[in-house]
Design an enzyme around this catalytic site. Structure first.
Site, PDB file in Angstrom:
ATOM      1  N   LYS A  88      -4.490 -25.468 -13.688  1.00  0.00           N
ATOM      2  CA  LYS A  88      -5.837 -24.874 -13.640  1.00  0.00           C
ATOM      3  C   LYS A  88      -6.664 -25.208 -14.858  1.00  0.00           C
ATOM      4  O   LYS A  88      -7.889 -25.339 -14.771  1.00  0.00           O
ATOM      5  CB  LYS A  88      -5.762 -23.361 -13.455  1.00  0.00           C
ATOM      6  CG  LYS A  88      -5.004 -22.636 -14.546  1.00  0.00           C
ATOM      7  CD  LYS A  88      -3.839 -21.876 -14.011  1.00  0.00           C
ATOM      8  CE  LYS A  88      -2.545 -22.370 -14.538  1.00  0.00           C
ATOM      9  NZ  LYS A  88      -1.350 -21.873 -13.933  1.00  0.00           N
ATOM     10  N   LYS A 188      -8.851 -19.765 -13.810  1.00  0.00           N
ATOM     11  CA  LYS A 188      -8.727 -19.511 -12.371  1.00  0.00           C
ATOM     12  C   LYS A 188     -10.043 -18.973 -11.790  1.00  0.00           C
ATOM     13  O   LYS A 188     -10.404 -19.289 -10.660  1.00  0.00           O
ATOM     14  CB  LYS A 188      -7.575 -18.529 -12.119  1.00  0.00           C
ATOM     15  CG  LYS A 188      -6.203 -19.137 -12.429  1.00  0.00           C
ATOM     16  CD  LYS A 188      -5.117 -18.075 -12.476  1.00  0.00           C
ATOM     17  CE  LYS A 188      -3.741 -18.686 -12.676  1.00  0.00           C
ATOM     18  NZ  LYS A 188      -2.690 -17.690 -12.933  1.00  0.00           N
ATOM     19  N   GLY A 285       5.835 -18.351 -10.963  1.00  0.00           N
ATOM     20  CA  GLY A 285       7.247 -18.580 -10.659  1.00  0.00           C
ATOM     21  C   GLY A 285       7.457 -19.934  -9.987  1.00  0.00           C
ATOM     22  O   GLY A 285       6.541 -20.483  -9.377  1.00  0.00           O
TER      23      GLY A 285
HETATM   24  N1  HSE Z   1       1.220 -17.889 -16.446  1.00  0.00           N
HETATM   25  C1  HSE Z   1       0.622 -17.806 -15.153  1.00  0.00           C
HETATM   26  C2  HSE Z   1       0.695 -16.368 -14.666  1.00  0.00           C
HETATM   27  C3  HSE Z   1       1.346 -18.727 -14.236  1.00  0.00           C
HETATM   28  O1  HSE Z   1       1.397 -15.577 -15.295  1.00  0.00           O
HETATM   29  O2  HSE Z   1       0.062 -16.026 -13.679  1.00  0.00           O
HETATM   30  C4  HSE Z   1       0.666 -18.991 -12.947  1.00  0.00           C
HETATM   31  O3  HSE Z   1      -0.606 -19.525 -13.127  1.00  0.00           O
END
Ligand code: HSE
Length: 376
Positions: A88, A188, A285
């Site tokens: 992202k 995001k 994950g």
């Molecule tokens: N580090 C991110 C989270 C991973 O904890 O959502 C997924 O983008």
């Protein structure tokens, strides 16, 4: 489909495992700096081995980080290869270069796993926007922050213990500041807003506040008022103007967001015809994320390009006036805007999102959380 896979970490390994079970695609080469060997793919330390292989039509980028991911992805597009990425930061940062370039080269560019891990959020947003205007996107987009806030709320864990657990479970980014300072959610949100609204947000105009300064006392204050703290992103489109921001936000117990446990995400769109639709699932994950990378590969096989046409560059306005909970710092601006007190924290009068985040920039030790919109 013959794939060049860049990276063999949490996501890359998961992608390799899932694709090994399929007959419609194969991982031909893996770029990995470690000395590993794989039964069905050639392992190389050199991206050029993928770039110069004309039998590889699709590059799956699962390295993370901006560099050299940007240079590799750009070169692959220039060479006419399709791109699937879970990165992202890469797509949000270089949106206004990579998306028009992919469009002009006629290659597919998919990044569903970049937002929401295993949730088909961007692919559903793509469908949703085809048939209506999107008024709103956002929600709980970071599994690590949700895990930390949920553990502090339900299990009374300290912030430090909850963060260590999230890291041990492989949810957190290599540098946890990306998660806890809201940067991951910021990427995001920018990506979701760009696709949902058909624009290119100026990242500088999108503020992000994180959760690193939240204390057990803050969580106790929220519980005493029947509230739960979540890191929530908001993207809004109204009459041609746009707002976009990331901040800890208080929601009432009993609301859908309040019930989101562990590393789960709950991402919502509001459309002119559909109204509210929310998407729930594991936001982080190995296998949830790899699942969406493989879904994107299937979409490439069926010729899907990007999610929306590239739109013009625009700044977020962020004029919404909200009341905030503020702890950890006292100063005269806060005093001037105080309307109530919870423990040692200030509840402000309505202030604009822009003004609150400008204040926070100069007070990095403070913790802020927006009060529920129903209490504004
Ligand atoms: N580090 C991110 C989270 C991973 O904890 O959502 C997924 O983008």
């Amino acid at each position: 489909m013959r794939i060049g896979l860049l990276g063999f970490g949490v996501v890359g390994r998961g992608v390799y495992d899932i694709i090994a079970l399929r007959s419609d695609m194969e991982v031909a080469k893996v770029v990995c700096l470690e000395d590993i060997s794989l039964p069905d793919a050639q392992v190389t330390k050199h991206f050029d081995d993928v770039l110069s292989d004309s039998t590889i039509n699709t590059v799956v980028e699962a390295m993370g980080g901006l560099h050299p991911a940007y240079e590799f992805v750009r070169a692959a597009i220039e060479a006419g290869k399709n791109i699937v990425t879970s990165n992202k930061a890469l797509v949000a940062t270089f949106y206004d270069e990579l998306i028009p370039l992919a469009e002009s080269k006629g290659v597919c560019f998919r990044c569903t796993a970049a937002v929401g891990g295993g949730i088909g959020w961007l692919s559903e947003l793509e469908r949703a926007r085809r048939a209506q205007s999107i008024h709103r996107v956002g929600g709980i987009m970071n599994g690590t922050c949700n895990y930390i806030l949920d553990s502090m709320t339900r299990l009374d864990l300290s912030y430090a213990d909850a963060l260590s657990q999230a890291q041990a479970l492989g949810y957190a980014e290599a540098n946890p500041s990306t998660d806890v300072d809201g940067i991951d959610t910021w990427h995001k949100l920018i990506l979701s807003s760009n696709i949902g609204f058909g624009i290119t947000l100026d990242p500088e105009s999108v503020p992000a506040a994180g959760i690193r300064n939240i204390r057990a006392e803050d969580v106790a204050n929220f519980k005493a008022h029947g509230l739960v703290c979540k890191l929530i992103s908001t993207g809004k489109s109204q009459d041609g103007s746009f707002s976009a921001y990331v901040q800890p936000t208080l929601v009432h117990q009993g609301e859908p967001e309040a019930a989101v446990p562990a590393n789960y995400n709950l991402i919502t769109l509001v459309g002119s015809a559909s109204g509210r639709m929310s998407f729930y699932g594991q936001g982080a994950g190995r296998y949830p994320t790899a699942y969406n990378v493989v879904q994107d590969c299937v979409d490439v096989l069926s010729g899907k390009h990007f999610y929306s046409p590239y739109g013009k560059k625009i700044s977020a306005v962020n004029a919404d006036a909200l009341c905030y909970y503020v702890s950890g710092v006292q100063d005269s601006w806060l005093e001037d805007n105080r309307q109530a007190t919870w423990g040692d924290a200030v509840i402000t009068k309505p202030v604009s999102v822009k003004a609150m985040h400008a204040w926070l920039k100069n007070h990095p030790d403070a913790f802020i959380a927006a009060l529920p919109v129903s209490e504004q």
